[in-house]
Design an enzyme around this catalytic site. Structure first.
Site, mmCIF file in Angstrom:
data_model
loop_
_atom_site.group_PDB
_atom_site.id
_atom_site.type_symbol
_atom_site.label_atom_id
_atom_site.label_comp_id
_atom_site.label_asym_id
_atom_site.label_seq_id
_atom_site.Cartn_x
_atom_site.Cartn_y
_atom_site.Cartn_z
ATOM 1 N N ARG A 1 0.845 -1.194 0.000
ATOM 2 C CA ARG A 1 0.000 0.000 0.000
ATOM 3 C C ARG A 1 0.880 1.243 0.000
ATOM 4 O O ARG A 1 1.948 1.266 0.595
ATOM 5 C CB ARG A 1 -0.896 0.032 1.241
ATOM 6 C CG ARG A 1 -2.166 -0.773 1.121
ATOM 7 C CD ARG A 1 -3.045 -0.612 2.337
ATOM 8 N NE ARG A 1 -2.383 -1.098 3.520
ATOM 9 C CZ ARG A 1 -1.778 -0.335 4.417
ATOM 10 N NH1 ARG A 1 -1.762 0.989 4.287
ATOM 11 N NH2 ARG A 1 -1.180 -0.867 5.461
ATOM 12 N N SER B 1 1.031 -7.556 11.529
ATOM 13 C CA SER B 1 1.393 -7.666 12.938
ATOM 14 C C SER B 1 0.667 -8.793 13.658
ATOM 15 O O SER B 1 0.623 -8.810 14.883
ATOM 16 C CB SER B 1 1.131 -6.343 13.652
ATOM 17 O OG SER B 1 1.895 -5.326 13.060
HETATM 18 P P1 GTP Z 1 -2.370 -7.557 7.418
HETATM 19 O O1 GTP Z 1 -2.932 -8.601 6.518
HETATM 20 O O2 GTP Z 1 -1.277 -6.771 6.775
HETATM 21 O O3 GTP Z 1 -3.395 -6.657 8.018
HETATM 22 O O4 GTP Z 1 -1.546 -8.319 8.591
HETATM 23 P P2 GTP Z 1 -1.917 -9.268 9.822
HETATM 24 O O5 GTP Z 1 -2.113 -8.432 11.043
HETATM 25 O O6 GTP Z 1 -2.985 -10.230 9.466
HETATM 26 O O7 GTP Z 1 -0.511 -10.039 10.058
HETATM 27 P P3 GTP Z 1 -0.132 -11.590 9.954
HETATM 28 O O8 GTP Z 1 -0.918 -12.456 10.902
HETATM 29 O O9 GTP Z 1 -0.164 -11.976 8.535
HETATM 30 O O10 GTP Z 1 1.376 -11.593 10.497
HETATM 31 C C1 GTP Z 1 2.423 -10.939 9.877
HETATM 32 C C2 GTP Z 1 3.738 -11.564 10.249
HETATM 33 O O11 GTP Z 1 3.874 -11.691 11.667
HETATM 34 C C3 GTP Z 1 3.927 -12.972 9.676
HETATM 35 O O12 GTP Z 1 5.229 -13.067 9.179
HETATM 36 C C4 GTP Z 1 3.732 -13.868 10.860
HETATM 37 O O13 GTP Z 1 4.455 -15.067 10.738
HETATM 38 C C5 GTP Z 1 4.223 -13.012 12.041
HETATM 39 N N1 GTP Z 1 3.502 -13.372 13.295
HETATM 40 C C6 GTP Z 1 2.163 -13.474 13.468
HETATM 41 N N2 GTP Z 1 1.843 -13.879 14.727
HETATM 42 C C7 GTP Z 1 3.012 -14.018 15.379
HETATM 43 C C8 GTP Z 1 3.367 -14.417 16.728
HETATM 44 O O14 GTP Z 1 2.516 -14.724 17.580
HETATM 45 N N3 GTP Z 1 4.707 -14.422 17.035
HETATM 46 C C9 GTP Z 1 5.670 -14.099 16.111
HETATM 47 N N4 GTP Z 1 6.940 -14.133 16.486
HETATM 48 N N5 GTP Z 1 5.371 -13.742 14.835
HETATM 49 C C10 GTP Z 1 4.075 -13.691 14.470
HETATM 50 C C1 SPV Z 2 -2.915 -4.308 5.265
HETATM 51 O O1 SPV Z 2 -1.937 -3.684 4.792
HETATM 52 O O2 SPV Z 2 -3.403 -4.032 6.395
HETATM 53 C C2 SPV Z 2 -3.490 -5.446 4.518
HETATM 54 C C3 SPV Z 2 -2.977 -5.720 3.170
HETATM 55 O O3 SPV Z 2 -4.383 -6.101 5.015
HETATM 56 S S1 SPV Z 2 -3.645 -4.650 1.955
HETATM 57 O O4 SPV Z 2 -4.899 -5.262 1.484
HETATM 58 O O5 SPV Z 2 -2.683 -4.562 0.846
HETATM 59 O O6 SPV Z 2 -3.908 -3.356 2.510
#
Ligand code: GTP
Ligand code: SPV
Ligand code: MN
Length: 590
Positions: A71, A257
């Site tokens: 983004r 995150s």
């Molecule tokens: P968006 O789709 O961008 O909104 O992100 P999200 O909040 O869904 O993040 P996501 O769960 O995809 O995690 C992003 C990164 O953080 C990945 O590389 C995961 O492996 C890592 N991650 C998620 N949960 C944990 C955790 O509990 N511990 C650690 N160390 N890493 C984590």
């Molecule tokens: C984010 O950036 O919070 C996402 C991925 O979930 S995107 O749809 O590219 O915004």
């Protein structure tokens, strides 16, 4: 009635076509055949790579332009009459300037191309809280993604036919030049093209799948405030205790995150064998309403996942691995000799042939997959989906959780003293930036409620609105703050995270029922020793102390960073937020 409500979709589409001049218009019906047709055309045009169909049936790889992989917040604008409407955290654009730019960027912009018309529903088909939208786009990758991410096609046209207002958006691929990229939002007034969202020169995720961040968060947050609900950057999950009682959580963590991973939590063996279960409802967006009983109810407007790939593996997230091994579009991952997708976090089973740009992958020191590479996967493929995912009313929340990446300062979990304090915690959340948006990865910035890039109006008004829930709702959920990312002196994560995060949810459930013990600290209530299950993690006392400590020196710096942030809000900052900040300082005696 507004002019837009009288207009039929066809009339609006013709108007846009009259300006953008596509060679052809296709009204998408949302069928499986249509999806397959688009995929096969993209394969023919070499826009997609077909992956190893034996191991990854129905899976494809898409490579973005290298300037278009996340983004772009600096290109994202809220268009309004006055800067005060959009507030200090959004980019403001005047209606006049937006009018000029729009004329420029839309004229003849689809010449020689197909214009796809993509009607979609956000939310369950039969929910009164769902919204309809229509995105026109010249990009087949966007159409294929919309097929997975939303309930789209005829089903949405049917709903528009019942006389519902709908959100109109225009997406033009253009030349992908980041300096000429614009993602414009019109929450209040619209230009002659009568569209809520206009996006040009990006084909990536939140910049181009306009149902997601643009509609379901930025435009929806404005509509939500006008109509008494909330549109939030939150996962929604269900946890079932051994006695069969179910609890629902919504958690706001900033981009990349941990929302997808917490929503996909698989209880570790020790919990599973005792009968704990976790199920997913949503992984990125929650629309929250006040139910008839005065509680907050959350529903997931989406129908698929657009999830971060790196870090996903059978050890961290086995449920995701199952879900993404079929019918998935991978964007910007690497390719192995066996034509399988690969990313950092997977074992290196065989040679990596090409990196995410499609170039030969030569050195092991360089990343093969892009840090913001993503999977697009249908929600229904997720192996542990809650039955409540189609519930038109949503699910009643036990707790709201805020959190983000912080190597220090923030303990594993703490509870707010009350609603105002919880809103304050969300409002002043500081997190390390990730690769999901362009910018400096790792730098701590304030990301209020994980909505900094997604709140469509003035953030101070947004805080006021959150505070006002106290008088609008009854039985509000408790507000908690978590941090899975605290590091030790050697830079390693202290907390194992992923499945083990259920230990924190167990503590929160106990707190919500007055069972788990807590200890007051200046920042909130942390678990008392023995009130949270840390058995079999092999932690010694020093490590437990590292996890839960509230370090005075770290907090001195944090308080000064929060003050700087609150100053950027100016005199509009809600009095209650400032009061909460002053109380925090008093409790520390700073
Ligand atoms: P968006 O789709 O961008 O909104 O992100 P999200 O909040 O869904 O993040 P996501 O769960 O995809 O995690 C992003 C990164 O953080 C990945 O590389 C995961 O492996 C890592 N991650 C998620 N949960 C944990 C955790 O509990 N511990 C650690 N160390 N890493 C984590
Ligand atoms: C984010 O950036 O919070 C996402 C991925 O979930 S995107 O749809 O590219 O915004
Ligand atoms: Mn997100």
């Amino acid at each position: 009635m507004e002019r837009s409500e009288l207009n039929s979709v066809e009339e609006w589409v013709e108007g846009i076509a009259g300006i953008t001049k596509p060679a052809m218009i296709i009204f998408c019906d949302g069928s499986r055949e249509e999806y397959e047709q688009i995929i096969s055309e993209m394969l023919m045009d070499d826009d997609l790579v077909s992956l190893n169909q034996k191991k990854y049936p129905g899976c494809y790889l898409y490579r973005s332009d290298t300037r278009d992989v996340a983004r772009t917040e600096r290109s994202t604008f809220i268009c309004a009459d006055e800067p005060s409407q959009v507030g200090p955290l959004n980019n403001f654009m005047s209606m006049e300037k937006a009018g000029k730019i729009t004329d420029d960027i839309l004229r003849d912009s689809m010449k020689g191309k197909i214009m796809y018309v993509v009607p979609y529903i956000m939310g369950p088909e039969n929910s009164e809280y769902s919204e309809v939208g229509v995105e026109v786009t010249d990009n087949p990758y966007v159409v294929a993604n919309m097929h997975i991410m939303t309930r789209m096609g005829q089903i949405a046209m049917k709903r528009i036919g019942t006389g519902r207002d709908y959100i109109r958006s225009i997406h033009v691929t253009g030349n992908l030049d980041p300096d000429k990229r614009y993602i414009l939002h019109f929450p209040w007034k619209r230009l002659d093209v009568d569209s809520h969202i206009i996006s040009v020169n990006s084909a990536y995720g939140g910049n181009a799948l306009l149902s997601k961040k643009c509609h379901a968060l930025r435009i929806a947050s404005v509509r939500a405030r006008e109509n008494g609900w909330l549109a939030e950057h939150m996962l929604i999950m269900e946890v079932e205790r051994p006695d069969g009682k179910k609890y629902y959580f919504a958690a706001a963590f900033p981009s990349a995150s941990g929302k997808t991973n917490l929503a996909m939590l698989k209880p570790p063996e020790e919990y599973a064998k005792n009968g704990w279960k976790a199920r997913l409802i949503g992984d990125d967006i929650a629309w929250i309403h006040i139910g008839h009983d005065g509680r907050l109810y959350a529903l997931n407007p989406e129908n698929g996942f657009f999830g971060v790939v790196p870090g996903t593996s059978f050890s961290t997230n086995p449920n995701a691995m199952k879900a993404i091994s079929r019918n998935t579009i991978f964007t910007n991952v690497a390719l192995t000799e066996n034509n399988e997708p690969w990313w950092e976090g997977l074992p290196r089973s065989n040679g990596i042939l090409k990196d995410w740009t499609g170039k030969p992958h030569e050195t092991l020191n360089e990343r093969a997959a892009h840090p913001n590479s993503r999977f697009t996967t249908p929600l229904r493929q997720y192996p542990s989906l809650s039955e409540e995912v189609e519930n038109p009313e949503g699910v009643p929340l036990t707790a709201i959780i805020f959190g983000g990446r912080r190597g220090d300062t923030i303990p594993l979990v703490f509870e707010s003293f009350d609603w105002d304090h919880g809103v304050y915690l969300g409002a002043t959340m500081g997190v390390e930036q990730t690769a999901a948006a362009e910018g400096k990865v790792g730098e701590v910035r304030r990301d209020p409620m994980a909505m900094r890039p997604f709140c469509g109006y003035n953030i101070s008004e947004y805080f006021e609105y959150w505070l006002s829930m106290k008088t609008r709702a009854r039985n509000l959920p408790g507000i908690y703050y978590v941090n899975w990312f605290r590091r030790d002196k050697n830079g390693n994560f202290i907390w194992p995270g992923f499945g083990e995060n259920i230990r924190v949810l167990e503590w929160i459930i106990g707190r919500s029922e007055g069972r788990s013990a807590g200890m007051e600290t200046p920042i909130g209530i942390v678990p008392s020793p023995d009130s949270i299950n840390l058995a079999n993690l092999g932690f010694d006392d020093a490590r437990i102390n590292d996890l839960f400590q509230v370090d005075r020196m770290e907090w001195k710096e944090e308080v000064s960073r929060i003050e700087t942030f609150l100053n950027t809000l100016g005199p509009e900052a809600p009095r209650e937020i400032i009061n909460q900040f002053n109380e925090l300082r008093k409790r520390f005696a700073f």
